[in-house]
Write an enzyme that holds these catalytic residues in place. Sequence first.
Site, PDB file in Angstrom:
ATOM      1  N   TYR A   1      -2.916  -0.367  10.335  1.00 23.57           N
ATOM      2  CA  TYR A   1      -3.191  -0.752   9.139  1.00 23.57           C
ATOM      3  C   TYR A   1      -1.631  -0.343   8.462  1.00 23.57           C
ATOM      4  O   TYR A   1      -1.107  -1.219   7.679  1.00 23.57           O
ATOM      5  CB  TYR A   1      -3.958   0.121   8.197  1.00 23.57           C
ATOM      6  CG  TYR A   1      -4.102  -0.206   6.680  1.00 23.57           C
ATOM      7  CD1 TYR A   1      -4.932  -1.512   6.410  1.00 23.57           C
ATOM      8  CD2 TYR A   1      -3.603   0.592   5.795  1.00 23.57           C
ATOM      9  CE1 TYR A   1      -5.022  -1.661   5.033  1.00 23.57           C
ATOM     10  CE2 TYR A   1      -3.715   0.523   4.473  1.00 23.57           C
ATOM     11  CZ  TYR A   1      -4.279  -0.824   4.189  1.00 23.57           C
ATOM     12  OH  TYR A   1      -4.357  -0.881   2.910  1.00 23.57           O
TER      13      TYR A   1
ATOM     14  N   SER B   1       0.862  -1.331  -0.096  1.00 26.14           N
ATOM     15  CA  SER B   1      -0.025   0.102   0.053  1.00 26.14           C
ATOM     16  C   SER B   1       1.068   1.141   0.089  1.00 26.14           C
ATOM     17  O   SER B   1       1.926   1.241   0.451  1.00 26.14           O
ATOM     18  CB  SER B   1      -0.790   0.261   1.271  1.00 26.14           C
ATOM     19  OG  SER B   1      -1.634   1.217   1.573  1.00 26.14           O
TER      20      SER B   1
HETATM   21  P1  NAP Z   1     -12.095  -5.124  -0.220  1.00 20.50           P
HETATM   22  O1  NAP Z   1     -13.085  -4.611  -1.342  1.00 20.50           O
HETATM   23  O2  NAP Z   1     -12.653  -4.882   1.246  1.00 20.50           O
HETATM   24  O3  NAP Z   1     -11.828  -6.643  -0.259  1.00 20.50           O
HETATM   25  C1  NAP Z   1     -11.083  -7.340   0.487  1.00 20.50           C
HETATM   26  C2  NAP Z   1     -10.983  -9.132   0.105  1.00 20.50           C
HETATM   27  O4  NAP Z   1     -10.461  -9.603   1.100  1.00 20.50           O
HETATM   28  C3  NAP Z   1     -12.436  -9.600   0.004  1.00 20.50           C
HETATM   29  O5  NAP Z   1     -12.663 -10.119  -0.918  1.00 20.50           O
HETATM   30  C4  NAP Z   1     -12.402 -10.178   1.417  1.00 20.50           C
HETATM   31  O6  NAP Z   1     -13.272 -11.521   1.107  1.00 20.50           O
HETATM   32  C5  NAP Z   1     -11.044 -10.563   1.536  1.00 20.50           C
HETATM   33  N1  NAP Z   1     -10.564 -11.273   2.656  1.00 20.50           N
HETATM   34  C6  NAP Z   1     -10.717 -10.589   4.020  1.00 20.50           C
HETATM   35  N2  NAP Z   1     -10.227 -11.364   4.776  1.00 20.50           N
HETATM   36  C7  NAP Z   1      -9.977 -12.354   4.773  1.00 20.50           C
HETATM   37  C8  NAP Z   1      -9.522 -13.701   5.250  1.00 20.50           C
HETATM   38  N3  NAP Z   1      -9.279 -13.786   6.425  1.00 20.50           N
HETATM   39  N4  NAP Z   1      -9.355 -14.691   4.376  1.00 20.50           N
HETATM   40  C9  NAP Z   1      -9.569 -14.758   2.813  1.00 20.50           C
HETATM   41  N5  NAP Z   1      -9.940 -13.720   2.245  1.00 20.50           N
HETATM   42  C10 NAP Z   1     -10.078 -12.505   3.102  1.00 20.50           C
HETATM   43  O7  NAP Z   1     -10.748  -4.361  -0.130  1.00 20.50           O
HETATM   44  P2  NAP Z   1      -9.878  -3.770  -1.305  1.00 20.50           P
HETATM   45  O8  NAP Z   1      -9.673  -2.508  -1.307  1.00 20.50           O
HETATM   46  O9  NAP Z   1     -10.017  -4.659  -2.545  1.00 20.50           O
HETATM   47  O10 NAP Z   1      -8.320  -4.390  -0.949  1.00 20.50           O
HETATM   48  C11 NAP Z   1      -7.556  -5.610  -1.379  1.00 20.50           C
HETATM   49  C12 NAP Z   1      -6.109  -5.404  -1.023  1.00 20.50           C
HETATM   50  O11 NAP Z   1      -5.582  -4.104  -1.597  1.00 20.50           O
HETATM   51  C13 NAP Z   1      -6.104  -5.317   0.686  1.00 20.50           C
HETATM   52  O12 NAP Z   1      -4.803  -5.992   1.068  1.00 20.50           O
HETATM   53  C14 NAP Z   1      -5.903  -3.915   0.878  1.00 20.50           C
HETATM   54  O13 NAP Z   1      -5.187  -3.558   2.224  1.00 20.50           O
HETATM   55  C15 NAP Z   1      -4.862  -3.271  -0.457  1.00 20.50           C
HETATM   56  N6  NAP Z   1      -5.193  -1.864  -0.618  1.00 20.50           N
HETATM   57  C16 NAP Z   1      -6.479  -1.194  -0.957  1.00 20.50           C
HETATM   58  C17 NAP Z   1      -6.298   0.060  -1.324  1.00 20.50           C
HETATM   59  C18 NAP Z   1      -7.371   0.775  -1.520  1.00 20.50           C
HETATM   60  O14 NAP Z   1      -7.390   1.925  -1.743  1.00 20.50           O
HETATM   61  N7  NAP Z   1      -8.701   0.170  -1.722  1.00 20.50           N
HETATM   62  C19 NAP Z   1      -4.944   0.850  -1.345  1.00 20.50           C
HETATM   63  C20 NAP Z   1      -3.861   0.215  -0.925  1.00 20.50           C
HETATM   64  C21 NAP Z   1      -3.927  -1.307  -0.725  1.00 20.50           C
HETATM   65  P3  NAP Z   1     -14.232 -12.373   2.244  1.00 20.50           P
HETATM   66  O15 NAP Z   1     -14.701 -11.147   3.197  1.00 20.50           O
HETATM   67  O16 NAP Z   1     -15.310 -12.877   1.130  1.00 20.50           O
HETATM   68  O17 NAP Z   1     -13.663 -13.271   2.758  1.00 20.50           O
END
Ligand code: NAP
Length: 256
Positions: free
Chosen positions: A160, A147
């Site tokens: 985080y 991130s």
């Molecule tokens: P999101 O829409 O909330 O999706 C997160 C995914 O992780 C969901 O599909 C969830 O699936 C899964 N998950 C959570 N806990 C889990 C577990 N214990 N086992 C298996 N799967 C699990 O978030 P996102 O924004 O797409 O983020 C994805 C990644 O990118 C994360 O690592 C986040 O920190 C990183 N990121 C995001 C941003 C941003 O701006 N969005 C920026 C920097 C980094 P289920 O709940 O169905 O299991």
Amino acid sequence: MTAHPLFDISGRTALVTGAGRGIGLALARGLAEAGCTVVLNGRDAGRLTRAAAELPGDRDRIHTAVFDVTDGTSVAAGIADVEERVGPLDILVNNAGIQLRAPLLEFADADWHRILDTNLTSAFLVGREAARRMTERGHGKIINICSLQSEVVRPGIAPYAATKGALKMLTKGMCAEWGPSGVQVNGLGPGYIETELTRPLVDDEEFGAWVRRRTPAGRWGRTEDLVGGVLFLASHAADFVSGQILYVDGGMTSVL
Ligand code: NAP
């Protein structure tokens, strides 16, 4: 016009954790469009089935694997099952993650452990299990979704940022240990991307305007913005790239 053969990843097998929605789903779609066999992981079987149905390509190239990435026993069984059912993994994207926003003075112990388990321990557990097989075979690509907060932080998201900063160093440690066996490990660092995880921020007009002002690209990121970086890191074009974090953030980490 054809793509350079260095970028051809068709026929490879990729596992994306947390692929039921958001960034993970977009990355799974990108890998499928590039001709990979793709395994979508998450905890919600129904959500994964619906997500898999959306992906392009032959149905025998799209698979789901339901397991909790924070649980070592489930991870070991899950990776063994994927390799038996689908085939040897060439690419792993450690994407599953959560955000819990609260001032550090009020942050609960249980939340601290949950965010560490989901964002950091998961990459160790899934990465180790996949790498045990990849190092034996002498090749593999692991991409840890880091991130912007691997580098910088703001009030309210210290835990985080701690997980993402540590994930950056875990990426480098994996590179050091598994590189000699032909496994390249890199990180991809998204900036502010519109997903469910950032929904409260996107809905906050003032915050949204701050993101646009603060980002040289002048906008929020879209999940599709991250696909190119992952395809590059998963390809032969990145065979001598290891231990790096590629920030895909519209320039935000570079400016004050
Ligand atoms: P999101 O829409 O909330 O999706 C997160 C995914 O992780 C969901 O599909 C969830 O699936 C899964 N998950 C959570 N806990 C889990 C577990 N214990 N086992 C298996 N799967 C699990 O978030 P996102 O924004 O797409 O983020 C994805 C990644 O990118 C994360 O690592 C986040 O920190 C990183 N990121 C995001 C941003 C941003 O701006 N969005 C920026 C920097 C980094 P289920 O709940 O169905 O299991």
